[in-house]
Design a protein around this motif. Structure first.
Motif, mmCIF file in Angstrom:
data_model
loop_
_atom_site.group_PDB
_atom_site.id
_atom_site.type_symbol
_atom_site.label_atom_id
_atom_site.label_comp_id
_atom_site.label_asym_id
_atom_site.label_seq_id
_atom_site.Cartn_x
_atom_site.Cartn_y
_atom_site.Cartn_z
ATOM 1 N N HIS A 52 61.697 53.626 43.204
ATOM 2 C CA HIS A 52 61.072 54.938 43.371
ATOM 3 C C HIS A 52 60.054 55.197 42.273
ATOM 4 O O HIS A 52 58.956 55.667 42.520
ATOM 5 N N TRP A 53 60.452 54.892 41.043
ATOM 6 C CA TRP A 53 59.548 55.110 39.910
ATOM 7 C C TRP A 53 58.247 54.350 40.106
ATOM 8 O O TRP A 53 57.172 54.849 39.788
ATOM 9 N N HIS A 54 58.369 53.135 40.650
ATOM 10 C CA HIS A 54 57.176 52.318 40.818
ATOM 11 C C HIS A 54 56.193 53.000 41.779
ATOM 12 O O HIS A 54 55.008 53.136 41.487
ATOM 13 N N ARG A 55 56.705 53.456 42.934
ATOM 14 C CA ARG A 55 55.822 54.131 43.894
ATOM 15 C C ARG A 55 55.344 55.464 43.345
ATOM 16 O O ARG A 55 54.202 55.866 43.572
ATOM 17 N N TYR A 56 56.244 56.104 42.608
ATOM 18 C CA TYR A 56 55.892 57.394 42.012
ATOM 19 C C TYR A 56 54.710 57.245 41.066
ATOM 20 O O TYR A 56 53.741 58.007 41.118
ATOM 21 N N GLU A 57 54.782 56.236 40.207
ATOM 22 C CA GLU A 57 53.689 56.014 39.249
ATOM 23 C C GLU A 57 52.396 55.653 39.968
ATOM 24 O O GLU A 57 51.318 56.099 39.580
ATOM 25 N N THR A 58 52.519 54.849 41.034
ATOM 26 C CA THR A 58 51.330 54.500 41.807
ATOM 27 C C THR A 58 50.721 55.762 42.409
ATOM 28 O O THR A 58 49.508 55.988 42.326
#
Lengths: 466, 179
Positions: free
Chosen positions: A223-229
């Protein structure tokens, strides 16, 4: 940027510049300190005091707008030739203030300026509230605000559509897009912090409300990865947007043929002015808030000094704009432009013009001195002066151009009435009311981002071998 | 597969980001795939350690932006040239330079909405409840603790051996996650 500069943006900075976060903080202490402001059971007495004043002012706006709906725009000082009065002055002023939030959040994020971290959340909130205040004015200025939705394109039985060649319609799209994107940006930034509040709240109501707003955020690495993107993409989208908004606002003027408005320098000079006033407003709010809530560890002198520097630079761009405006009025040889500038400097509104020059150009030069930039009281006073100066600038642009244009027989004067003032002061009340509610119910500093700039957040796997 | 109806997985708790990244990498090397790591702030290395691939989000945003761009222009063309043609000073009905600002704003608006809604949809949010919340200490995942959860659905999952494996990673605690 040199490696040394990059290093100084990190939390573990050594001598010289003050750090972006005071030493000694951990993930836990940062979380506790910021969330305690919201979750603490006792609301500070100062908050009630400020909120009640702001709320009272907001009610002044309510009364003023109610009376306006009953009587019509005749209660204002607007007339022919000055059909654009306080409503447009205040609209441009508020929307300009709303530029700092996105600038701090988006552009400084893309430039990897980590010092933005502790001020971006409330700068974004400030943006939203300023845009809300700004949005009121064009709507009530339409005269029949209950038909304001006619500005949007929708299939209707009248068979008419908005005139897309008009900057006023561009403005509708620019401001509503800006409001929506700012809200999205702010909300996305809030999601992890709302999850923190959900997990730390003691009250059942708090857990439910923050839990619903957090949408079940659980901090998963995927989730964090997509969130940061998503966050970076939003920043990339918001950056051209923020520049476009005040450009479109300046088109409202520049596309007209009125002397003093029909100028190609308007877009860049309006954008610089917007950033100038926005940073002034962030400083006006940040200085008392950090003192009252004891946030000197997080909003350090480094932040205040950096913001003062941005103000100094954008102030100089604005000064350049004024100079070129005056120069072209003379050098262009157009007698209407020439008269407009002469009338601004020596006509009936000359004191306002010179006061504006004093507020926006002369006094902020004190910011060249490091002692002034690091003196919170002096900085606060200068920020207020710049806020006033930027309001006067919009007054001068709107009123002096309209009140004496091509035909001397149609000249006139503009005098704001008590209702103009009541509406303006009232929107300041609305702005502060929303701000006080925000300070009470949401974390004013991004907790997740503060954790990420701590030295212990840096992953160095060589240190630990299992 | 009797346990799968009552058990979601096994969860190990760590004190710092380094430990979590190292543990996740070890678990991946060990062959575990159906697992997730939880942290109070974004950790770039963690995503790689889980062996995840690039996100489709940028493509969604690009498509959204293009739709906004084409849609915004088409709206203006249709309104100004077909539905309600209005001669303004002899200018062409399709006066494209005047349509650029609104086209630009529509591009940004739809792209931004796709970024946020796309991120939420790909993340499966909103999801008010999830089995990991059944572990009381998981509340600290939004404060200062780091968690690794290996799910029952993993092919290699075995209650005893997976627990033993997690214990070797020197966690603070290993807990079972009820489904």
């Amino acid at each position: 940027m040199t490696p040394a500069d990059q290093d100084s943006n990190r939390a573990d900075v050594g001598s010289g510049t003050p750090p972006v976060i005071a030493p000694g903080h951990t993930f836990g202490s940062v979380t506790d300190k910021i969330s305690a402001i919201v979750l603490t059971r006792k609301t500070p007495i100062g908050w009630w005091f400020g909120f009640l004043i702001a709320f009272a002012l907001m009610n002044v706006m309510m009364v003023a707008i109610t009376y306006l709906f009953v009587k019509g725009t005749g209660i204002w000082g607007i007339n022919i030739p000055v059909g654009w009065g306080f409503a447009i002055v205040n609209f441009v002023w508020w929307i300009g203030i709303g530029h700092a939030g996105t600038l701090i959040s988006a552009i400084l994020l893309l430039l990897k300026q980590t010092w933005r971290t502790s001020i971006n959340r409330f700068a974004e909130a400030m943006t939203l509230f300023a845009v809300a205040c700004a949005g009121i004015f064009p709507i009530i200025h339409t005269g029949r605000p209950w038909l304001a939705y006619w500005l949007f394109p929708y299939p209707n039985t009248m068979g008419v559509w908005p005139q897309f060649r008009s900057p006023l319609v561009w403005d509708v799209f620019a401001v509503s897009t800006y409001a929506t994107v700012s809200l999205l940006f702010w909300y996305v930034g809030l999601i992890p912090d709302l999850a923190t509040l959900r997990d730390r709240s003691q009250s059942p109501i708090g857990r439910v409300v923050y839990g619903m707003l957090a949408m079940g955020w659980r901090g998963s690495a995927r989730h964090w990865h997509r969130y940061e993107t998503a966050y970076l993409l939003l920043a990339g989208l918001a950056t051209p947007l923020v520049v476009s908004v005040h450009t479109v606002v300046s088109f409202d003027f520049a596309v007209a043929i009125v002397p003093g408005w029909h100028t190609t320098i308007f877009p860049p000079y309006f954008v610089a002015g917007a950033i100038y006033s926005g940073f002034a407003m962030v400083l006006t709010l940040a200085i008392p808030i950090r003192a009252i809530y004891g946030l000197e560890d997080f909003i350090t002198l480094r932040h205040l000094e950096n913001m003062a520097k941005v103000m100094l630079v954008t102030g100089l761009i604005v000064a350049y704009g004024y100079t070129i405006e005056a120069f072209i009025a003379w050098y262009g040889g157009n007698k209407y432009e020439g008269f407009m500038m002469w009338n601004r400097m020596t006509g009936p509104y000359a004191p306002v013009y010179w006061l504006l020059i004093c507020c926006n150009i002369v006094i902020p030069q004190a910011l060249w001195s490091r002692r002034v930039r690091t003196n919170t009281k002096a900085l606060f006073v200068i920020a207020i002066i710049v806020n006033i100066g930027m309001w006067l600038e919009r007054f001068i642009i709107v009123v002096t151009s309209l009140h004496r244009d091509f035909l001397p027989s149609s000249w006139g004067m503009y005098n704001p009435t008590i209702w103009d003032w009541a509406t303006f002061v009232g929107t300041i009340g609305l702005f502060l009311t929303l701000l006080f509610l925000f300070l009470r119910f949401l974390p004013m500093i991004s907790i997740a981002e503060m954790r990420a700039i701590l030295p212990e957040a840096k992953v160095d796997e060589d240190l630990r071998v299992i | 597969m009797r346990i799968s109806s009552t058990l979601y997985g096994l969860m190990a708790e760590f004190d710092d980001a380094n430990a979590l990244v190292a543990a996740t990498r070890r678990a991946h090397d060990e062959g575990y795939r159906r697992m997730d790591a939880y942290s109070p702030f974004p950790i770039e290395e963690l995503h790689e350690a889980l062996g995840s691939h690039h996100s489709r989000l940028p493509l969604i945003v690009l498509i959204g932006g293009l739709c906004g761009c084409v849609g915004g222009y088409a709206l203006q063309y249709w309104a100004a040239a077909i539905a309600y043609p209005l001669n303004v000073g002899g200018r062409p009905f399709n006066s494209w330079p005047a349509f650029i600002p609104v086209t630009f704003e529509c591009t940004i608006l739809v792209a931004a909405l796709s970024a946020v809604l796309g991120m939420l949809a790909l993340n499966g949010l909103p999801m008010p409840h999830h089995p990991v919340f059944n572990v009381p200490r998981f509340a600290l995942a939004s404060r200062n603790r780091f968690f690794l959860c290996i799910e029952v659905k993993d092919r290699k999952f075995d209650l005893e051996s997976t627990r033993r494996f997690l214990e070797t990673l020197e966690p603070r605690e290993v807990s079972t996650v009820a489904d």
